[in-house]
Structures are given as C-alpha cells and as structure tokens.
Design an enzyme around this catalytic site. Structure first.
Site, short mmCIF file in Angstrom:
data_model
loop_
_atom_site.label_atom_id
_atom_site.label_comp_id
_atom_site.label_asym_id
_atom_site.label_seq_id
_atom_site.Cartn_x
_atom_site.Cartn_y
_atom_site.Cartn_z
NE ARG A 51 -55.62 27.43 -71.65
CZ ARG A 51 -55.96 28.68 -71.93
NH1 ARG A 51 -56.63 28.95 -73.04
NH2 ARG A 51 -55.65 29.67 -71.13
CG HIS A 53 -47.38 33.23 -69.32
ND1 HIS A 53 -47.33 31.98 -69.92
CD2 HIS A 53 -48.26 33.95 -70.07
CE1 HIS A 53 -48.14 31.96 -70.97
NE2 HIS A 53 -48.72 33.14 -71.07
CG ASN A 63 -52.88 40.54 -75.70
OD1 ASN A 63 -52.44 41.69 -75.80
ND2 ASN A 63 -54.18 40.29 -75.75
N GLY A 64 -51.81 38.35 -72.51
CA GLY A 64 -52.12 38.18 -71.10
C GLY A 64 -50.82 37.92 -70.38
NE ARG A 124 -57.40 39.59 -69.71
CZ ARG A 124 -56.80 38.44 -69.95
NH1 ARG A 124 -55.64 38.16 -69.37
NH2 ARG A 124 -57.34 37.54 -70.75
N GLY A 163 -44.92 35.05 -75.46
CA GLY A 163 -44.53 35.85 -76.63
C GLY A 163 -43.61 37.01 -76.34
CD GLU A 190 -41.45 31.73 -75.44
OE1 GLU A 190 -41.29 31.52 -76.66
OE2 GLU A 190 -42.31 31.16 -74.75
#
Length: 407
Positions: A96, A213, A216-217, A246, A335, A338
């Site tokens: 990645r 999506h 946390n981000g 953020r 997270g 979902e």
C-alpha cells in the site's frame, strides 16, 4: 493456459511505526495469515500474528528497532506455519502506497524509477510515503528476486475531470507545487464500488454510486459507471468530511487568522487541524460508539458533534447526487459506516425526495456481509458494504504479476 508458479500474495501496509500484513492465496482469495507489528523503534514493540489455518494468535513483545527487523520477525512467524517468504508459492508482495500523484493511475511493478517518483512525492505526503518507501526497500532486500507491486491510494481518483481535480488558484503556482485534489482511500472506494455493483446484480459500468468511507479518517466519492468523478479529500487527507481528529473543510482564512491573531505557528495549526479537530475537538471523543453513548445520555456537546458530523456528510451526499445526476446506490463502509446504524439513518434522513431512505429493521442488523438496508422498492438503494483493502491490493497485485509468473 498453465497455472502461475506461485498463487500467494503478501500484502504489506507500512506505517511510520507499524507494519500490517496479510498473506492471501489468490486461487480462492482466502487468507492464510495476518498480523500487525506496532511500536517499531520502541522498547515495547509488539508483534501479533494469526495463522488463519488454526486461528490461534501468537504475540511477541520486546524491542524491534526498525522496519527491517520487523519484516524479518514477520517472516519468522510465517515460516513457523510453513508460509515463509522463501516459499515458491509466493508470487509477489503488494505494498500500500498512500500517494502516487498524477504519475500512477494503476498498480505498478516497483523499480528504481518508481521508487524515485514515490520519494519525489514526499512533500505532498510527508507522513505516509517515507514509511511506505521503508517497507518497500526492506521487502526488496529480503526477496530481491520477487516482484514488488505498489498499489496507490490515489490511483482510483485519477479519473476525476480537471473541473473536479483543480483548485481555483493561479494555474502556474498550482502546477509548480503540484497542488491539486488527489483524493485518498482509493483502494477502499474501488473495492466497495465494485462490490456494490455486484450486490445490485449489475456491472460496475452500469451504475452510479456515492461511496462513503467512514472511519477515523473519512471520505466520500462520486463514482460514475465505475470511474471516480469526484472525491472529498484533496491535496491531503484533511479536506472534506468531519473525521475523528481532522477538521475536514474549513475556510482557508482560518489559518491566516490563527497566525495573525492567535500567534500560532504553521506546525501548531497543522497539529490543530489534523490531530485536535473533528469529533475529538468538538466533544473530546473520536470513537463514534462513545459519542452515541453520550448522546443517548443527553450529553449536549456530544449531540452537537454528532449533528455537525451528519450535517457535513449530508451536504456531500447532496453535492455528489448533483454531480452524478442519477444515483443507483449509496454505500456505507469502514468502521463507522459498517457498524454505526444511527449514522446511516441520520445521513439519509430528510432525503426522501431524492429517493433515499432506510428500513429501520434492516439498518439495525449486524453482519459482515454486503447488504441492502433500504426498503425493497426504494428508488435509490442504500447499502452497507464491508471494505477489504488488503484483498483489493492482493487482487490488483496478482492481476498485474500473475501473467508474468506463469510457466
């Protein structure tokens, strides 16, 4: 056609002080092992390894000084299960890489030129690309004979038109400093877009989707016929939705104001917006489960944080609906997406005129499987689609090198 000599792919996600890994067999996309090395460079380093053949996790604690030592430790754990890096079954290692700029629009076999370009992009990804490079170079040293493939978080978003990718600033300045909207979480968005189309019983080229999506981000994308046409993150992962720590979108003049009036340095403002803002800045918590618990107990600060989070999310849903013109589905993933049913319900509440609604009973179901949570005859499907970035990296890696490893 002959079978590949190797059918396994090792996926590495190298952070500044951690390495996440999974070993997959691409004959059936099954996982053979997974693990995490964390706190690299500290006395309290920890490696947790789980062979999926048995499911019995093993842990090692103690100093792991650098990424080379970390990957050697991973190799040792894999070897204990007969899955070592020296196995002829290993076809490639997929990495990645967070930032590929405009140069990389697809998975790429790594050579010296690729490494040089990833390094050149460090100024626009100072927290991520250096760690990604370290992981790549370490893996190359361990298996110099093996194909190493970079899968870029930004690649899926390179299909954005210039009208979406450009900021409205002086063109010469933007080009000189490579300032444009790149987007992130692209590996997840690509996987979820394809999985959502499959859930609808259609090909990716047949559907328009909004992918959310939410971890946390957090990021949103507008996907038209399988191609990204807009996304919420920009030059960095700071732009867009309210996130765990953020801020997401702010007036750029906030930075000038904090400099002139608050006397803050650029580093202090960077820390504020990236690590002390978002949900944690609004209410002191960045765990949506804890925030919802506080909301249920009548905590006004947690309620405000939740409302701001949802307000921003709803704005992006509406904006991307306008960008796409027609939307076949909205897909929640990661997270929060979902697991937090109140977030999903609140995000589409009031958007019934756009064809968006959820069935409360379906929304409350917990499952690891892709599923629809909208009523049966809803004009726009609302889906929960668990993301699988590791599988996506392995799939892209094997698709690229598999033909080169055939006998």
């Amino acid at each position: 056609m002959s079978s590949p000599r190797g059918t396994r792919v090792l996926v590495l996600n190298s952070g500044s002080s951690s390495v996440k890994y999974q070993l997959l067999d691409m004959r059936d996309s099954s996982r053979l092992a997974l693990g995490l090395v964390e706190r690299i460079g500290e006395e309290s380093s920890r490696l947790k390894h789980t062979p999926l053949t048995t499911g019995d996790s093993r842990e090692r604690t103690g100093p792991i000084p650098d990424h080379e030592a970390a990957l050697k430790a991973v190799a040792e754990e894999l070897a204990k299960d007969g899955l070592g890096l020296d196995s002829p079954e290993l076809a490639a290692i997929g990495h990645r890489v967070v930032h590929g700029g405009q140069s990389f629009t697809a998975p790429t076999v790594i050579d010296d030129a690729v490494l040089a370009e990833i390094e050149r992009l460090i100024p626009v990804a100072p927290l991520h690309n250096p760690a990604n490079l370290t992981g790549i170079r370490t893996a190359q040293a361990l298996r110099p004979d093996l194909p190493q493939v970079a899968v870029f978080d930004t690649a899926f978003h390179t299909t954005m038109p210039e009208s979406a990718a450009r900021y409205a600033i002086d063109v010469a300045t933007a080009d000189e400093h490579r300032i444009r909207r790149y987007g992130f979480h692209g590996t997840s968005h690509a996987y979820v877009a394809r999985a959502t189309a499959k859930l609808l019983g259609k090909a990716p080229e047949e559907v328009n989707l909004i992918v959310l999506h939410l971890g946390n981000g957090a990021s949103a994308s507008a996907v038209e016929k399988g191609r990204c046409v807009d996304t919420s993150m920009g030059l960095t992962p700071l732009e867009g939705l309210v996130m765990g720590t953020r801020s997401g979108d702010v007036d750029p003049a906030v930075i000038f104001h904090l400099t002139r009036v608050g006397g803050m340095s650029t580093d202090e403002i960077d820390t504020l917006l990236n690590k002390k803002s978002g949900l944690i800045g609004l209410c002191g918590d960045n765990d949506m489960r804890e925030i919802r618990r506080r909301v249920d107990e009548g905590d006004e600060q947690a309620q405000l944080a939740f409302d701001i989070y949802i307000h921003r999310l709803k704005k992006y849903i509406g904006a991307y609906y306008a960008v796409l013109g027609r939307v076949d589905a909205v897909a929640f993933t990661a997270g929060v997406g979902e697991n937090a049913s109140p977030v999903r319900e609140a995000a589409v509440s009031g958007l019934e005129e756009l064809g968006l609604t959820v069935d409360s009973e379906l929304n409350a179901v917990r499952s690891d499987e892709p599923r629809l949570i909208s009523p049966e005859n809803a004009r726009v499907a609302v889906a929960v689609v668990p993301t699988d970035e590791e599988l996506e990296i392995a799939t892209q890696t094997y698709a690229l090198v598999g033909s080169n490893t055939r006998q």
